[in-house]
Write a protein that holds these residues in place. Sequence first.
Motif, PDB file in Angstrom:
ATOM      1  N   TRP A 110       0.828  -1.213   0.000  1.00 22.42           N
ATOM      2  CA  TRP A 110       0.000   0.000   0.000  1.00 22.42           C
ATOM      3  C   TRP A 110       0.862   1.263   0.000  1.00 22.42           C
ATOM      4  N   LEU A 111       2.054   1.167   0.630  1.00 24.25           N
ATOM      5  CA  LEU A 111       2.940   2.318   0.658  1.00 24.25           C
ATOM      6  C   LEU A 111       3.545   2.569  -0.723  1.00 24.25           C
ATOM      7  N   TRP A 112       3.923   1.491  -1.407  1.00 24.88           N
ATOM      8  CA  TRP A 112       4.421   1.641  -2.770  1.00 24.88           C
ATOM      9  C   TRP A 112       3.340   2.219  -3.674  1.00 24.88           C
ATOM     10  N   MET A 113       2.098   1.780  -3.472  1.00 24.60           N
ATOM     11  CA  MET A 113       0.992   2.324  -4.258  1.00 24.60           C
ATOM     12  C   MET A 113       0.831   3.818  -3.990  1.00 24.60           C
ATOM     13  N   GLY A 114       1.016   4.208  -2.736  1.00 29.70           N
ATOM     14  CA  GLY A 114       0.941   5.623  -2.388  1.00 29.70           C
ATOM     15  C   GLY A 114       2.031   6.419  -3.070  1.00 29.70           C
ATOM     16  N   PHE A 115       3.254   5.874  -3.050  1.00 30.86           N
ATOM     17  CA  PHE A 115       4.361   6.539  -3.750  1.00 30.86           C
ATOM     18  C   PHE A 115       4.040   6.685  -5.241  1.00 30.86           C
ATOM     19  N   ALA A 116       3.490   5.622  -5.826  1.00 32.51           N
ATOM     20  CA  ALA A 116       3.146   5.657  -7.250  1.00 32.51           C
ATOM     21  C   ALA A 116       2.099   6.736  -7.524  1.00 32.51           C
ATOM     22  N   GLY A 117       1.121   6.867  -6.624  1.00 34.27           N
ATOM     23  CA  GLY A 117       0.096   7.886  -6.791  1.00 34.27           C
ATOM     24  C   GLY A 117       0.667   9.292  -6.715  1.00 34.27           C
ATOM     25  N   VAL A 118       1.542   9.541  -5.737  1.00 41.39           N
ATOM     26  CA  VAL A 118       2.166  10.864  -5.600  1.00 41.39           C
ATOM     27  C   VAL A 118       3.028  11.168  -6.821  1.00 41.39           C
ATOM     28  N   PHE A 119       3.811  10.186  -7.238  1.00 46.53           N
ATOM     29  CA  PHE A 119       4.648  10.368  -8.420  1.00 46.53           C
ATOM     30  C   PHE A 119       3.793  10.654  -9.651  1.00 46.53           C
ATOM     31  N   GLY A 120       2.687   9.933  -9.783  1.00 49.09           N
ATOM     32  CA  GLY A 120       1.793  10.146 -10.915  1.00 49.09           C
ATOM     33  C   GLY A 120       1.198  11.542 -10.921  1.00 49.09           C
ATOM     34  N   ALA A 121       0.834  12.051  -9.747  1.00 47.25           N
ATOM     35  CA  ALA A 121       0.277  13.410  -9.669  1.00 47.25           C
ATOM     36  C   ALA A 121       1.315  14.449 -10.073  1.00 47.25           C
ATOM     37  N   ILE A 122       2.573  14.228  -9.669  1.00 47.49           N
ATOM     38  CA  ILE A 122       3.651  15.152 -10.058  1.00 47.49           C
ATOM     39  C   ILE A 122       3.846  15.124 -11.578  1.00 47.49           C
ATOM     40  N   VAL A 123       3.850  13.913 -12.135  1.00 45.19           N
ATOM     41  CA  VAL A 123       3.951  13.796 -13.592  1.00 45.19           C
ATOM     42  C   VAL A 123       2.762  14.485 -14.255  1.00 45.19           C
ATOM     43  N   GLY A 124       1.571  14.313 -13.681  1.00 48.01           N
ATOM     44  CA  GLY A 124       0.378  14.945 -14.228  1.00 48.01           C
ATOM     45  C   GLY A 124       0.483  16.460 -14.255  1.00 48.01           C
ATOM     46  N   SER A 125       1.139  17.040 -13.247  1.00 49.15           N
ATOM     47  CA  SER A 125       1.344  18.479 -13.225  1.00 49.15           C
ATOM     48  C   SER A 125       2.188  18.916 -14.423  1.00 49.15           C
ATOM     49  N   PHE A 126       3.222  18.139 -14.741  1.00 50.85           N
ATOM     50  CA  PHE A 126       4.042  18.448 -15.911  1.00 50.85           C
ATOM     51  C   PHE A 126       3.266  18.217 -17.202  1.00 50.85           C
ATOM     52  N   LEU A 127       2.414  17.202 -17.225  1.00 49.72           N
ATOM     53  CA  LEU A 127       1.617  16.953 -18.426  1.00 49.72           C
ATOM     54  C   LEU A 127       0.699  18.134 -18.722  1.00 49.72           C
TER      55      LEU A 127
END
Length: 256
Positions: A7-24
């Motif tokens: 679940w923690l790795w999933m959380g990291f993936a979600g945060v990373f995805g949101a950061i990438v989304g900001s750049f997108l």
Amino acid sequence: MLALPEWLWMGFAGVFGAIVGSFLNVCIVRMPKDESVVTPRSHCPNCPHQLQWWENIPILSYVLLKGCCKGCKAKISMQYPFVEILTAAFSMLTWWWFDPLPYAIYFLLFIAPLIVITFIDLKHYIIPDIISLPGIAIGFLVTLLFADEGLRIYLMIDRVLGVLVGGGGLYLIAWSYKKLKNQEGLGGGDVKLLAALGAFFGWKATIFIMMLSSVFGSVVGGLFLVLLKKDLKFAIPFGPFLAGAGICYLFIGRQL
């Protein structure tokens, strides 16, 4: 990989995805204008206000600012948090579905560019060559990276056929439509996008993607005709349906 709870790795993936989304979001706004996605700093499109670091936190900043620019109080487009949430969701799904290395490659080099293509095509009816054409080369490289040594030649031939069948097939459809109707039905960007998808998955996949994207387009087009009372000449960009079908194939296409 560190032995952390899933679940923690999933959380990291979600945060990373949101950061990438900001750049997108930056890419979606600037690429159609031929502007750099690196400089200048992020700023309000309605006033000279440059965003501070706390105004650039994905999703959270939109909530803190109550959806308005701190400088001029203009409404911030819902596109920004939506793209960030969507990218975070796909990041978590891709992490859950694939091992770490395929996750990084498929999320960053496949899904993220398709999100940019989708939103640009929806708004501007264009698919930037700077995304679709490199996608063809990336598709070949991904095949070389993941293929077993004994299958590399066969798979590379399959990917070449994927480019030819995908891009060539869609070009033939577009050409035939223009000859019959004397108007554009599909753009060159759609052709290049399907060629890139063929480079990722091979020629059989392009047939699946063409069929599924056509179903998606027919359903959405029918809804527009009925609910919004549009006529048959109403233009709907096809790129988002190709992108959606390509992502579907990534996750469940082989099983189907």
